[in-house]
Design a protein around this motif. Structure first.
Motif, PDB file in Angstrom:
ATOM      1  N   ILE A  47       0.839  -1.206   0.000  1.00 11.13           N
ATOM      2  CA  ILE A  47       0.000   0.000   0.000  1.00 11.13           C
ATOM      3  C   ILE A  47       0.870   1.250   0.000  1.00 11.13           C
ATOM      4  CG2 ILE A  47      -1.616   1.328   1.423  1.00 11.13           C
ATOM      5  CD1 ILE A  47      -2.847  -1.419   2.186  1.00 11.13           C
ATOM      6  N   ALA A  48       1.993   1.197   0.708  1.00  6.04           N
ATOM      7  CA  ALA A  48       2.903   2.348   0.753  1.00  6.04           C
ATOM      8  C   ALA A  48       3.611   2.557  -0.586  1.00  6.04           C
ATOM      9  CB  ALA A  48       3.929   2.154   1.860  1.00  6.04           C
ATOM     10  N   GLN A  49       3.723   1.519  -1.413  1.00  7.47           N
ATOM     11  CA  GLN A  49       4.469   1.620  -2.669  1.00  7.47           C
ATOM     12  C   GLN A  49       3.587   1.751  -3.900  1.00  7.47           C
ATOM     13  OE1 GLN A  49       6.924  -1.861  -2.588  1.00  7.47           O
ATOM     14  NE2 GLN A  49       8.380  -0.978  -1.135  1.00  7.47           N
ATOM     15  N   ARG A  50       2.351   1.251  -3.870  1.00  7.26           N
ATOM     16  CA  ARG A  50       1.504   1.304  -5.059  1.00  7.26           C
ATOM     17  C   ARG A  50       1.115   2.729  -5.390  1.00  7.26           C
ATOM     18  NH1 ARG A  50      -3.213  -3.170  -5.430  1.00  7.26           N
ATOM     19  NH2 ARG A  50      -4.319  -1.386  -6.287  1.00  7.26           N
ATOM     20  N   TYR A  51       1.244   3.092  -6.643  1.00  7.74           N
ATOM     21  CA  TYR A  51       1.004   4.476  -7.049  1.00  7.74           C
ATOM     22  C   TYR A  51      -0.439   4.918  -6.805  1.00  7.74           C
ATOM     23  CZ  TYR A  51      -1.291   2.782 -11.270  1.00  7.74           C
ATOM     24  OH  TYR A  51      -2.148   2.178 -12.134  1.00  7.74           O
ATOM     25  N   ASP A  52      -1.410   4.013  -6.948  1.00  8.28           N
ATOM     26  CA  ASP A  52      -2.805   4.405  -6.767  1.00  8.28           C
ATOM     27  C   ASP A  52      -3.224   4.455  -5.295  1.00  8.28           C
ATOM     28  OD1 ASP A  52      -2.545   1.650  -6.627  1.00  8.28           O
ATOM     29  OD2 ASP A  52      -4.543   1.260  -7.428  1.00  8.28           O
ATOM     30  N   LEU A  53      -2.441   3.829  -4.405  1.00  8.92           N
ATOM     31  CA  LEU A  53      -2.786   3.833  -2.980  1.00  8.92           C
ATOM     32  C   LEU A  53      -1.792   4.617  -2.118  1.00  8.92           C
ATOM     33  CD1 LEU A  53      -3.774   0.066  -2.571  1.00  8.92           C
ATOM     34  CD2 LEU A  53      -5.305   2.012  -2.793  1.00  8.92           C
ATOM     35  N   LYS A  54      -0.657   4.996  -2.707  1.00  8.93           N
ATOM     36  CA  LYS A  54       0.452   5.586  -1.948  1.00  8.93           C
ATOM     37  C   LYS A  54       0.018   6.808  -1.129  1.00  8.93           C
ATOM     38  CE  LYS A  54       4.203   5.951  -4.229  1.00  8.93           C
ATOM     39  NZ  LYS A  54       5.291   6.376  -5.096  1.00  8.93           N
ATOM     40  N   ASP A  55      -0.576   7.795  -1.753  1.00  8.15           N
ATOM     41  CA  ASP A  55      -0.934   9.026  -1.062  1.00  8.15           C
ATOM     42  C   ASP A  55      -2.441   9.134  -0.821  1.00  8.15           C
ATOM     43  OD1 ASP A  55       1.727   9.879  -0.996  1.00  8.15           O
ATOM     44  OD2 ASP A  55       1.587  10.646  -3.053  1.00  8.15           O
ATOM     45  N   SER A  56      -3.124   8.006  -0.801  1.00  8.73           N
ATOM     46  CA  SER A  56      -4.582   8.038  -0.647  1.00  8.73           C
ATOM     47  C   SER A  56      -5.008   8.213   0.806  1.00  8.73           C
ATOM     48  CB  SER A  56      -5.198   6.757  -1.206  1.00  8.73           C
ATOM     49  OG  SER A  56      -4.824   5.658  -0.408  1.00  8.73           O
ATOM     50  N   GLY A  57      -4.129   7.917   1.741  1.00 14.27           N
ATOM     51  CA  GLY A  57      -4.481   8.008   3.152  1.00 14.27           C
ATOM     52  C   GLY A  57      -5.056   6.708   3.695  1.00 14.27           C
ATOM     53  N   ALA A  58      -5.005   5.642   2.911  1.00 15.34           N
ATOM     54  CA  ALA A  58      -5.509   4.340   3.359  1.00 15.34           C
ATOM     55  C   ALA A  58      -4.481   3.687   4.274  1.00 15.34           C
ATOM     56  CB  ALA A  58      -5.781   3.447   2.158  1.00 15.34           C
ATOM     57  N   GLU A  59      -4.969   3.006   5.278  1.00 12.27           N
ATOM     58  CA  GLU A  59      -4.060   2.294   6.179  1.00 12.27           C
ATOM     59  C   GLU A  59      -4.732   1.050   6.761  1.00 12.27           C
ATOM     60  OE1 GLU A  59      -4.537   4.414  10.462  1.00 12.27           O
ATOM     61  OE2 GLU A  59      -3.250   5.450   9.026  1.00 12.27           O
ATOM     62  N   ILE A  60      -3.878   0.107   7.172  1.00 14.78           N
ATOM     63  CA  ILE A  60      -4.329  -1.147   7.777  1.00 14.78           C
ATOM     64  C   ILE A  60      -3.722  -1.225   9.167  1.00 14.78           C
ATOM     65  CG2 ILE A  60      -4.383  -3.652   7.569  1.00 14.78           C
ATOM     66  CD1 ILE A  60      -3.578  -3.398   4.704  1.00 14.78           C
ATOM     67  N   THR A  61      -4.488  -1.717  10.127  1.00 12.60           N
ATOM     68  CA  THR A  61      -3.951  -1.983  11.457  1.00 12.60           C
ATOM     69  C   THR A  61      -4.320  -3.403  11.857  1.00 12.60           C
ATOM     70  OG1 THR A  61      -5.910  -1.038  12.492  1.00 12.60           O
ATOM     71  CG2 THR A  61      -4.016   0.411  12.236  1.00 12.60           C
ATOM     72  N   LEU A  62      -3.435  -4.042  12.613  1.00 14.42           N
ATOM     73  CA  LEU A  62      -3.645  -5.410  13.076  1.00 14.42           C
ATOM     74  C   LEU A  62      -3.564  -5.425  14.594  1.00 14.42           C
ATOM     75  CD1 LEU A  62      -3.844  -8.520  12.638  1.00 14.42           C
ATOM     76  CD2 LEU A  62      -1.364  -8.533  12.503  1.00 14.42           C
ATOM     77  N   ASP A  63      -4.596  -5.951  15.226  1.00 19.10           N
ATOM     78  CA  ASP A  63      -4.607  -6.163  16.667  1.00 19.10           C
ATOM     79  C   ASP A  63      -4.477  -7.663  16.891  1.00 19.10           C
ATOM     80  OD1 ASP A  63      -5.008  -6.218  19.391  1.00 19.10           O
ATOM     81  OD2 ASP A  63      -7.149  -5.753  19.283  1.00 19.10           O
TER      82      ASP A  63
END
Length: 165
Positions: A29-45
């Motif tokens: 997600i940090a490297q893909r051009y379409d998702l890089k600056d989108s503000g999307a994030e994943i968290t794992l508990d």
């Protein structure tokens, strides 16, 4: 009397593999051009066994879920063990979606599996022991038939067959 053979029906997920898939998805997600600056994030508990996706739009959230799903498949984690909740609006225009990682067989599913096995009319005994089932029989062939029957059924979560003796 012949010695009884048995096996256990369990539903487990390797959390280390989930953690590895999470790390790979986060990097993608940090490297893909379409998702890089989108503000999307994943968290794992890991303790609560939950994955959370936060994204600026529903479309982006679905893309992120596809990424994490593909990484889980590559790591050998069955997607039926991941139950995604509904999309919930968050602050501003963003959305959030949470997934629960299911482990163990709940009482309802265990009783359904037990009832289905008894419905096959095979000579075996099924006992529910907490979050697993033990199937025992004098004939190993009968146990093989039970495993083949269970593999053909869908109970909404992955099943493993362990302690075959």
């Amino acid at each position: 009397m012949a010695k009884e053979s048995s096996f256990d029906v369990v539903s487990t997920v390797d959390m280390q593999e989930v953690d590895n898939a999470y790390g790979q998805a986060k990097r993608e997600i940090a490297q893909r051009y379409d998702l890089k600056d989108s503000g999307a994030e994943i968290t794992l508990d890991k303790g609560g066994r939950k994955l959370t996706v936060a994204a600026p739009a529903e479309f982006v959230a679905k893309q992120v879920i596809d990424v994490i799903g593909s990484k889980l498949i590559k790591r050998g984690v069955d997607l039926s063990a991941v139950k995604w909740g509904d999309i919930v609006p968050a602050a501003g225009q963003s959305v959030r979606r949470t997934a629960e990682i299911i482990e163990g067989i709940d009482k309802e599913t265990a009783s359904k599996i037990s009832k289905d096995i008894r419905g096959t009319k095979l000579k075996c005994k099924v006992t529910i022991e907490g979050d697993k089932l033990r199937v025992s029989s004098a004939s190993r062939d009968t146990l093989q038939e039970v495993i083949a029957f269970l593999k053909g059924q869908d109970y909404g979560q992955p099943l493993q067959y362990v302690n075959y003796r």
